[in-house]
Design a protein around this motif. Structure first.
Motif, short mmCIF file in Angstrom:
data_model
loop_
_atom_site.label_atom_id
_atom_site.label_comp_id
_atom_site.label_asym_id
_atom_site.label_seq_id
_atom_site.Cartn_x
_atom_site.Cartn_y
_atom_site.Cartn_z
N LEU A 257 111.66 -21.98 86.49
CA LEU A 257 111.40 -20.73 85.67
C LEU A 257 110.13 -20.56 85.16
O LEU A 257 109.84 -19.53 84.63
N PHE A 258 109.21 -21.52 85.10
CA PHE A 258 108.05 -21.53 84.29
C PHE A 258 107.11 -20.69 85.51
O PHE A 258 106.32 -19.64 85.01
N ILE A 259 107.26 -20.79 86.82
CA ILE A 259 106.75 -19.98 87.64
C ILE A 259 107.07 -18.47 87.71
O ILE A 259 106.36 -17.54 87.63
N SER A 260 108.43 -18.42 87.42
CA SER A 260 108.64 -16.98 87.12
C SER A 260 108.30 -16.32 85.99
O SER A 260 107.99 -15.04 85.83
N SER A 261 108.03 -17.14 85.03
CA SER A 261 107.65 -16.64 83.78
C SER A 261 105.97 -16.24 83.83
O SER A 261 105.68 -15.26 82.87
N ILE A 262 105.33 -16.49 84.72
CA ILE A 262 104.11 -16.12 84.82
C ILE A 262 103.70 -15.24 86.13
O ILE A 262 102.51 -15.08 86.46
N ARG A 263 104.75 -14.77 86.73
CA ARG A 263 104.66 -13.81 88.04
C ARG A 263 104.80 -12.39 87.46
O ARG A 263 105.10 -12.20 86.47
N ASP A 264 104.17 -11.65 88.29
CA ASP A 264 103.89 -10.27 88.16
C ASP A 264 105.68 -9.59 88.02
O ASP A 264 106.28 -10.14 88.74
N VAL B 241 118.07 -15.29 63.97
CA VAL B 241 117.20 -16.68 64.34
C VAL B 241 116.50 -16.10 65.49
O VAL B 241 116.50 -14.85 66.23
N LEU B 242 115.64 -17.20 66.02
CA LEU B 242 114.92 -16.75 67.42
C LEU B 242 115.81 -16.59 68.39
O LEU B 242 115.21 -15.62 69.22
N THR B 243 116.87 -17.16 68.86
CA THR B 243 117.62 -16.93 70.02
C THR B 243 118.18 -15.58 69.99
O THR B 243 118.25 -15.03 70.98
N GLY B 244 118.51 -15.20 68.70
CA GLY B 244 119.07 -13.88 68.55
C GLY B 244 117.99 -12.58 68.67
O GLY B 244 118.47 -11.74 69.53
N GLN B 245 116.79 -13.01 68.43
CA GLN B 245 115.65 -11.91 68.54
C GLN B 245 115.35 -11.93 69.75
O GLN B 245 114.94 -10.79 70.58
N LEU B 246 115.28 -13.04 70.48
CA LEU B 246 114.77 -12.86 72.09
C LEU B 246 115.82 -12.29 72.75
O LEU B 246 115.58 -11.68 73.86
N ARG B 247 117.07 -12.36 72.38
CA ARG B 247 118.25 -11.65 72.95
C ARG B 247 118.15 -10.23 72.83
O ARG B 247 118.33 -9.50 73.96
N GLU B 248 117.74 -9.67 71.90
CA GLU B 248 117.48 -8.27 71.58
C GLU B 248 116.19 -7.80 72.55
O GLU B 248 116.42 -6.52 72.98
N LEU B 249 115.26 -8.61 72.92
CA LEU B 249 114.38 -8.12 73.65
C LEU B 249 114.68 -7.98 75.13
O LEU B 249 114.18 -7.22 75.80
N LEU B 250 115.83 -8.82 75.67
CA LEU B 250 116.43 -8.18 76.73
C LEU B 250 116.93 -6.88 77.38
O LEU B 250 117.08 -6.60 78.32
N GLY B 251 117.25 -6.19 76.23
CA GLY B 251 117.70 -4.76 76.36
C GLY B 251 119.23 -4.71 76.55
O GLY B 251 119.93 -5.68 76.68
N TRP C 262 114.02 -9.87 83.65
CA TRP C 262 113.93 -11.26 83.78
C TRP C 262 112.55 -12.02 83.16
O TRP C 262 112.54 -13.14 83.11
N GLU C 263 111.53 -11.17 83.43
CA GLU C 263 110.16 -11.66 82.77
C GLU C 263 110.17 -12.04 81.35
O GLU C 263 109.67 -12.75 80.94
N ILE C 264 110.86 -11.28 80.55
CA ILE C 264 111.23 -11.61 78.98
C ILE C 264 112.04 -12.95 79.29
O ILE C 264 111.91 -13.64 78.31
N LEU C 265 113.02 -13.01 79.71
CA LEU C 265 114.14 -14.18 79.75
C LEU C 265 113.14 -15.26 80.04
O LEU C 265 113.52 -16.16 79.46
N THR C 266 112.41 -15.41 80.93
CA THR C 266 111.81 -16.75 81.63
C THR C 266 110.71 -16.99 80.63
O THR C 266 110.76 -18.12 80.31
#
Length: 380
Positions: free
Chosen positions: A32-39, A329-339, A345-349
């Motif tokens: 998950l961490f490696i995916s979060s910093i990949r292109d 809350v934070l989990t709801g806000q991040l869910r909205e960023l996923l579209g 996936w880059e937003i999710l990780t």
């Protein structure tokens, strides 16, 4: 007396099992961490385990707009580079999505209306036409490229710069801190009563607490919300308030809190409690001056579980607070960023690692009490 220092096969088996479980749980986190910093483009086409190797990707890009064309002799030319400064190597190209690898690099491909396209290995392309290019959009180029590993912090910047993220972070703290403290306070009093106070029906109450541990959260949400709305209408209080979600989390967390604390408190030395009573101390004095300080490991253990559960919760927050930006809350806000399709996936990780910062601080701050609290009452 000589003692043997040899370890039994069972000891090695236990150590190997623990090591295996640690590896099993660590691998997904590392991925998950490696995916979060990949292109972004590489993340969507290959797995995280290929992050350090060159990846082959089938991509599409648009050439420069027709207004960038230049006239060379009797032909009109549009040129540029597909990589736009990034590293990579083109292996095949085409002008149609049905045949993206139709031509080899360096070949001058014949297109319709006398137009030609040439793509070089380094990404340079050249569109040529006997007539002037029309329209406002550039032609599409389909190509296969081998690109080296690319790592970036752009995913984290995109998440951290999202509108409303700061407010949602404050909202999560507003929900989580009281929803952790309130059940601890209530459960501590109840646990002491069930452990050391004599009254009719105590055994039935303990059995009821154990039974409530297995009640599914989802089954009680609708009746709980209806009851809360009825009470809110009676007192003229709106339904979208923090009080409602505090009470909901308190109710769902109390059975585990009471069970955990009661098992710990009942294992405290009876002599201390009896000596305090002989000296004239009341139950409240015993609880406040003796039991509460000695029960800190159990309190810290439950605080970790409750904080993690409430911080990562989305269902109860959506039910009691809704989707408005003021209370999200934070989990709801991040869910909205996923579209709408949830494919970013880059937003999710990146979001996953941003959300665990606070829980990690809480866990490592209290983890030394976790094992002692969980083993409370298991050995006498």
């Amino acid at each position: 007396m000589i003692t043997s220092s040899k370890r039994t096969p069972l000891t090695y088996l236990v150590h190997a099992t623990v090591l295996f479980l640690v590896i099993i749980w660590t691998i997904p986190t590392a991925g998950l961490f490696i995916s979060s910093i990949r292109d972004k483009s590489q993340l969507s086409t290959s797995g995280w385990w290929t992050a350090l190797s060159t990846s082959e990707q089938r991509l599409v890009a648009r050439a420069h707009e027709p207004k960038a064309q230049t006239q060379v002799g009797d032909r009109y030319v549009i040129s540029g580079n597909l990589f736009e400064g990034d590293a990579g190597e083109i292996t095949k190209f085409g002008s149609s999505s049905l045949r993206p690898d139709e031509f080899d690099v360096g070949v001058v491909a014949e297109l319709k209306k006398g137009q030609t396209l040439q793509v070089m290995e380094n990404g340079d392309y050249l569109f040529s036409s006997p007539s002037e290019w029309k329209g406002s959009r550039g032609q599409r180029i389909f190509y296969t490229a081998e690109t080296p590993p690319r790592f970036t912090l752009e995913n984290y910047r995109e998440v951290l710069s999202a509108e409303g993220l700061g407010q949602s972070f404050i909202n999560s703290l507003t929900v989580t801190i009281p929803a952790t403290i309130i059940p601890i306070l209530v459960a501590a009093f109840a646990a002491y009563a069930l452990a050391w106070m004599r009254f009719p029906g105590r055994a039935l109450l303990v059995a009821a607490v154990v039974g409530l541990l297995v009640v599914p959260l989802q089954m009680s949400l609708i009746p709980l919300l209806k009851s809360y709305n009825m009470i809110g209408e009676f007192f003229g209080v709106g339904s979208k308030t923090y009080v409602g979600i505090w009470l909901a989390h308190t109710g769902f967390g109390l059975p585990l809190a009471i069970y955990l604390l009661r098992n710990y408190i009942v294992g405290l030395p009876r002599e201390i409690i009896e000596s305090a009573r002989v000296d004239g101390a009341s139950d409240f004095d015993i609880f406040r001056k003796i039991v509460l300080p000695l029960s800190f490991p159990a309190l810290a253990s439950f605080a970790i579980f409750q904080f993690l559960w409430v911080w990562n919760d989305l269902l109860i927050a959506m039910v009691f607070l809704g989707n408005d930006a003021e209370h999200m809350v934070l989990t709801g806000q991040l869910r909205e960023l996923l579209g709408s399709r949830g494919g970013n996936w880059e937003i999710l990780t990146a979001s996953a690692f941003i959300t665990i910062i606070i829980p990690l601080c809480v866990f490592f701050g209290l983890q030394r009490y976790l094992v002692r609290g969980l083993l409370a009452g298991s050995v006498k």
